[in-house]
Design an enzyme around this catalytic site. Structure first.
Site, PDB file in Angstrom:
ATOM      1  N   GLU A  96       0.861  -1.198   0.122  1.00  0.00           N
ATOM      2  CA  GLU A  96      -0.039  -0.004  -0.163  1.00  0.00           C
ATOM      3  C   GLU A  96       0.877   1.076   0.167  1.00  0.00           C
ATOM      4  OE1 GLU A  96      -4.026  -1.812   1.795  1.00  0.00           O
ATOM      5  OE2 GLU A  96      -2.853  -0.824   3.118  1.00  0.00           O
ATOM      6  N   CYS A 110      -2.016   6.083   9.878  1.00  0.00           N
ATOM      7  CA  CYS A 110      -0.840   5.447  10.547  1.00  0.00           C
ATOM      8  C   CYS A 110      -1.033   4.279  11.025  1.00  0.00           C
ATOM      9  CB  CYS A 110      -0.046   6.424  11.525  1.00  0.00           C
ATOM     10  SG  CYS A 110       1.206   5.962  12.208  1.00  0.00           S
TER      11      CYS A 110
END
EC number: 2.1.1.192
Length: 390
Positions: free
Chosen positions: A110, A360
């Site tokens: 990703e 995150c």
């Protein structure tokens, strides 16, 4: 460089009537590409032209490289290719963040694009999965599969730039910063991460300032000690705990390289680096009633008292079956204020892309399942629900 030279020698020694694997020019830095052209019997300056075509203009078709003669273009087509990861899935957040699942062989990684008013940051992966097993991180749940190649790393930047539409307009950069904070531990793939960062810094390629390319590590100390001998980039440390007992639990590599060992290595890096403005970025994920107490803030201040740094407090982003909860704003604010009493610069990171699992600690998400379904689809030739981008 040795691996690429061996690859080139093997390629160029193959008999003309034997099938040869083409070398991906994205696997080569400009200096390595100059060696490649010398092996081809061509002038090394051709590498400078190729690098500009590939990265300034996003060109992957030799026929479109108009300042390269046709004979050389035909020679290149016979022995080389320009190949970046393709986008398998794209997701766009309401806040403008874009997440791509990039196809790398049979797996996916990703890549996240985060636009802001004064910058646009690309978060890049370095491995398929991660071996460090940090307990608060979604990627860790995938386990480790393999290291990404140079072309699979720099190719994420190339593909993102292509999508965003920078090519053909040199000097205007929709990607101003690159952070090696995606899937994987960059310092466990130094052989490929460093050449990829060299391309990011190369003025013939992306020409990013070394202060705008950031490597984030959980603390592979021997590799960190060697990093400054190879390249100078901004450094971020995924610390996440103020004492060894807690860090052993949530960042298991601490059992091998404890906090003091890590901080000593960071200080050594700062003495020779020009990319960090004399400061390292400390990343600290906020886990409710785990590491976010006032006592933890005091301990962290003591740990960092001799290390010039900026501290990023990161609100934890949930993922399924995780054993944690997100710290309340009250606890985060109190933690920040406690650290600021010690005159640290402390920033609470704004969560971006959490609605598409691009924040995150969320990378990997359903990429594990997608990778499995993609492999099954290729094996059985059936549509089993993989959403692909053409």
């Amino acid at each position: 460089m040795c691996n690429n030279e061996a690859k080139m020698s093997e390629l160029l020694s193959v008999q003309s009537d034997a099938p040869a694997k083409k070398i991906n020019l994205m696997d080569l830095t400009r200096q390595q590409m100059r060696e490649f052209f010398k092996e081809l019997g061509e002038k090394p300056f051709r590498a400078d032209q190729l690098v500009k075509w590939i990265y300034h203009f996003g060109e992957d078709n030799f026929d479109n490289m108009t300042n390269i003669n046709k004979k050389l273009r035909e020679k290149l087509k016979a022995v080389a290719e320009i190949k970046a990861p393709e986008v398998a899935v794209e997701q766009r957040s309401a806040d403008g963040t874009i997440k791509w699942a990039m196809q790398v062989g049979e797996q996916q990684v990703e890549t996240v694009y985060i636009p802001e008013a004064d910058r646009a940051t690309l978060c890049v992966s370095s491995q398929v999965g991660c071996a460090l097993a940090c307990t608060f991180c979604s990627t860790a749940q995938q386990g480790f599969n393999r290291n990404l190649t140079v072309s699979e790393i720099i190719g994420q930047v190339w593909r993102a730039s292509k999508i965003i539409g920078n090519f053909g307009v040199t000097g205007v950069r929709p990607i101003t910063n690159v952070v090696m904070m995606g899937m994987g531990e960059p310092l466990l793939n130094v052989a490929n991460v460093v050449p990829a960062m060299e391309i990011m810094l190369d003025d013939f390629a992306y020409g990013l300032s070394k202060r705008r390319v950031t490597l984030s590590t959980s603390g592979v100390v021997p590799a960190l000690d060697n990093l400054s001998k190879m390249i100078d980039v901004a450094l971020a440390i995924s610390l996440h705990a103020p004492n060894d007992e807690l860090r052993d639990e949530i960042v298991p590599i601490n059992k091998k390289y404890n906090i003091k060992t890590l901080i000593d290595s960071v200080n050594r890096y700062l003495t020779v680096s020009n990319a960090n403005h004399g400061k390292v970025t400390i990343e600290y994920v906020m886990l409710d009633h785990v590491n976010d107490g006032v006592e933890h803030a005091h301990q962290l201040a003591d740990v960092l008292k001799n290390t010039p740094c900026k501290i990023n407090l990161i609100p934890w982003n949930p993922f399924p079956e995780a054993p944690y909860a997100k710290s309340s704003n009250t606890r985060i604010d109190r933690f920040q204020k406690t650290l600021m009493e010690y005159d640290f610069t402390v920033i609470i990171r704004k969560t971006r892309g959490d609605d598409i699992d691009a924040a995150c600690g969320q990378l990997a998400g359903d990429v594990i399942d997608r990778t499995k379904r993609t492999a099954m689809k290729r094996q059985f030739g059936q549509n089993i629900g993989v959403t692909e981008v053409n």
